[in-house]
Scaffold this active site. Sequence first.
Site, PDB file in Angstrom:
ATOM      1  N   SER A  39       4.768  -3.397   3.423  1.00  0.00           N
ATOM      2  CA  SER A  39       3.437  -3.704   3.923  1.00  0.00           C
ATOM      3  C   SER A  39       2.382  -3.525   2.837  1.00  0.00           C
ATOM      4  CB  SER A  39       3.109  -2.809   5.113  1.00  0.00           C
ATOM      5  OG  SER A  39       3.216  -1.453   4.758  1.00  0.00           O
ATOM      6  N   HIS A  91      -2.490   1.381   3.521  1.00  0.00           N
ATOM      7  CA  HIS A  91      -2.928  -0.014   3.612  1.00  0.00           C
ATOM      8  C   HIS A  91      -4.291  -0.204   2.966  1.00  0.00           C
ATOM      9  CE1 HIS A  91      -0.147  -0.672   7.331  1.00  0.00           C
ATOM     10  NE2 HIS A  91       0.503  -0.707   6.195  1.00  0.00           N
TER      11      HIS A  91
END
Length: 272
Positions: free
Chosen positions: A138, A191
């Site tokens: 991710s 993230h």
Amino acid sequence: MATPAALPPLPFNPGRVRTYLVRLPLFTRLVLVVILAFWLLELQTLWSVVQWGALIPNEIGIGTMYRLNTYPFIHSGFFHALLNALALTPLIERFEAEHGTLTAVALFIGPLSTFPAGLYILVEKVLLHRNTPVVGSSVWVFLLLGSEAIKTYKSNPSFSLGPYKIPTWTSPLFACVFVSLLVSNVSFLGHLCAITIGYFFGLGWMKVFMPPEKILRWIEGKLNLLGRLPHYVSVDQKTYGRYGVLPTSNPAGVSGSQTPMSYLGSSQRLGS
């Protein structure tokens, strides 16, 4: 005798999916194979793959610098690996098509892995005094989202949300918050670090880390990579060129146009 009920149509065309997979470029295939290999290794119980390769701030030292490169390939379970692979495949495939295989290898094994990791360690360990381990591809998905948002912002500075004008560059931040709220066990900080490095890449601040095309052509010619490696994308085969589509040449009096290159993506907590 009653005839059996017809099966409902599939929500996708298997033929198109097969064609798409067959045409995936070399580095994209290798990334997916490595993700699959690490997931298969996780099935055994003698050795913890996650513990070995995760990005753990307190475990980073001279002998464990490999963690800065292994964490994107390792996942905390089958669904984590599957969802990340599905999100990453079209993004990294497009990136490789636009930049070439050698450039993709140099960037994803180099700064596009190590820089988000370094920023995460700096914030997590030095500023927050925590030691949360993170894994998952991710990081690359949100990084590419950040880069795409900057490129889109240059041509389309905002989008409308009701009566509000939202800056385009903020879209990955909304995605980051949404994923953190929707999916449990995701790393909001991980993230966010990936998006930040993606912003730097989209702004062109990381061009210094791009391998010179002259050297890439020499390597490709010397080793005959295009002839030897199936699905290899050479420097001269790139879809758009390194920094996007060049302006088209138009006759005098007609304004030029430019189409920025782009890529897309989504992801899950870098951590388990």
